[in-house]
Design a protein around this motif. Structure first.
Motif, mmCIF file in Angstrom:
data_model
loop_
_atom_site.group_PDB
_atom_site.id
_atom_site.type_symbol
_atom_site.label_atom_id
_atom_site.label_comp_id
_atom_site.label_asym_id
_atom_site.label_seq_id
_atom_site.Cartn_x
_atom_site.Cartn_y
_atom_site.Cartn_z
ATOM 1 N N LEU A 29 -5.859 6.289 2.585
ATOM 2 C CA LEU A 29 -6.646 5.058 2.570
ATOM 3 C C LEU A 29 -8.061 5.484 2.934
ATOM 4 O O LEU A 29 -8.310 5.900 4.068
ATOM 5 C CB LEU A 29 -6.111 4.045 3.592
ATOM 6 C CG LEU A 29 -4.775 3.359 3.268
ATOM 7 C CD1 LEU A 29 -3.602 4.307 3.436
ATOM 8 C CD2 LEU A 29 -4.578 2.146 4.172
ATOM 9 N N LYS B 243 -5.838 6.998 7.382
ATOM 10 C CA LYS B 243 -7.100 6.324 7.097
ATOM 11 C C LYS B 243 -8.169 7.402 7.159
ATOM 12 O O LYS B 243 -8.530 7.871 8.242
ATOM 13 C CB LYS B 243 -7.368 5.208 8.110
ATOM 14 C CG LYS B 243 -8.655 4.477 7.821
ATOM 15 C CD LYS B 243 -9.062 3.523 8.916
ATOM 16 C CE LYS B 243 -10.550 3.666 9.135
ATOM 17 N NZ LYS B 243 -11.087 2.741 10.114
ATOM 18 N N ILE C 246 0.863 -1.189 0.000
ATOM 19 C CA ILE C 246 0.000 0.000 0.000
ATOM 20 C C ILE C 246 0.895 1.234 0.000
ATOM 21 O O ILE C 246 1.737 1.379 0.890
ATOM 22 C CB ILE C 246 -0.901 0.065 1.258
ATOM 23 C CG1 ILE C 246 -1.658 -1.250 1.478
ATOM 24 C CG2 ILE C 246 -1.874 1.241 1.165
ATOM 25 C CD1 ILE C 246 -2.345 -1.339 2.833
#
Lengths: 70, 265
Positions: B139, B107, B15
């Protein structure tokens, strides 16, 4: 004796010495500058600059760190 | 302990340029105590752990920083913007999190509704664009809508994280078709975030072919969080292995497994 001014730290009113730096505010609160991130009047102040920024009456200071979360 | 994946050819999860061996990502919230949390996270085998940005308690007798219990050298800290209801708030929290100095991953959550904690996809896209521009690896926590997922990818998100079901609900994967479709259409990693309740949910989710799964409450709110963390670790591995193995086709008629020939008269 320095004059004290009112500032708001994490939503709480605090009496701080006029002209104190953010680093001095952290020391006063017994907080390790390496363990918190400082926002001064909505602007992030990076660690190396904490000793250069002074607080004035009415300032809003946010001191944050990481807590448990999803 | 030997794992099924050791016999299956799999690539690690990458990622935003960072590579992880575990496809299970875990949260650090809602544990009964910090000791249970650290043992559960250890048992989960997770490398990525999420944390939230909150005010320091000015009463020094109450230490609340999660970093006192989790060594940031051993775990990849993924800060979230949980609790943010506007793009501006989420951007503010993300910037504060990055300033903590661990990494530039976030996130991203922009919540649109208090009861369901459903994401505000408009605010999410707005915040994602700004943060990507500022160099964040975003994300994005989103719903199972393909078009939103595609737009988040276009906006430069490092991963897209559709929900299995509402945050903290434990209802499991409610919309496997949508999650599969998102996975099929996106190029960035798809990590299912939120909603799993028990190990079978994690397994079914990974069987859809998604790149990873993120959970918090399913472990933290289990009767025995450490044992559940272990179960989740195995379920994530099992689901991934089953996906890679390729399941048999579904049939609505029975086909005997034993030969019809050679039966006695």
């Amino acid at each position: 004796m320095k004059q004290l001014v009112d500032v708001v730290v994490n939503g709480e009113r605090k009496r701080i010495a006029q002209g104190a730096t953010l680093l001095e505010v952290l020391t006063e609160l017994e907080l390790d500058p390496r363990a918190v991130v400082v926002e001064h009047n909505r602007r992030i102040v990076r660690r190396p600059g904490l000793g250069d920024v002074t607080v004035a009456a009415g300032d809003a200071i946010e001191l944050v760190h990481f807590v448990g979360g999803g | 302990m030997p794992t099924a994946v050791e016999t299956v050819l799999d690539t690690p999860l990458t990622i935003g340029g960072r590579t992880f061996q575990s496809r299970l990502l875990v949260g650090t919230g809602k544990y009964p105590d910090m000791d249970t949390m650290t043992r559960a996270i250890e048992a989960s085998g997770a490398e990525v752990v999420t944390v939230a940005v909150r005010r320091v308690n000015l009463d020094r007798s109450k230490e609340t920083s999660v970093l006192h219990f989790l060594d940031p050298r051993h775990f990849f800290l993924l800060a979230n913007t949980a609790g943010c209801y506007t793009a501006a708030d989420a951007i503010r929290y993300a910037r504060l999190a990055r300033e903590a100095g661990f990494n530039d991953f976030v996130k991203l959550e922009v919540i649109g509704d208090e009861e369901t904690l459903m994401p505000d996809v408009q605010g999410l896209l707005e915040a994602a664009k700004v943060l990507v521009q500022e160099g964040f690896k975003v994300l994005a926590y989103t719903n199972e809508d393909l078009v939103t997922a595609l737009r988040l990818e276009d906006a430069g998100c490092a991963a897209v994280m559709p929900l299995a079901s509402p945050i903290g609900s434990g209802l499991g994967l409610l919309n496997p078709l949508s999650v599969r479709t998102i996975k099929r259409r996106l190029h960035v990693p798809v990590i299912v975030d939120a909603g799993v309740g028990t190990a079978s949910d994690a397994c079914v989710t990974m069987e859809q072919g998604v790149d990873g799964i993120l959970m918090n409450t399913a472990i933290a709110a289990a009767q025995d969080p450490v044992a559940m963390a272990h179960a989740m670790r195995l379920a994530t591995i099992a689901g991934r292995a089953a996906y890679l193995a390729g399941r048999m086709p579904r049939r609505e008629i029975a086909v005997p497994s034993s030969p019809n020939r050679g039966m006695l008269d």
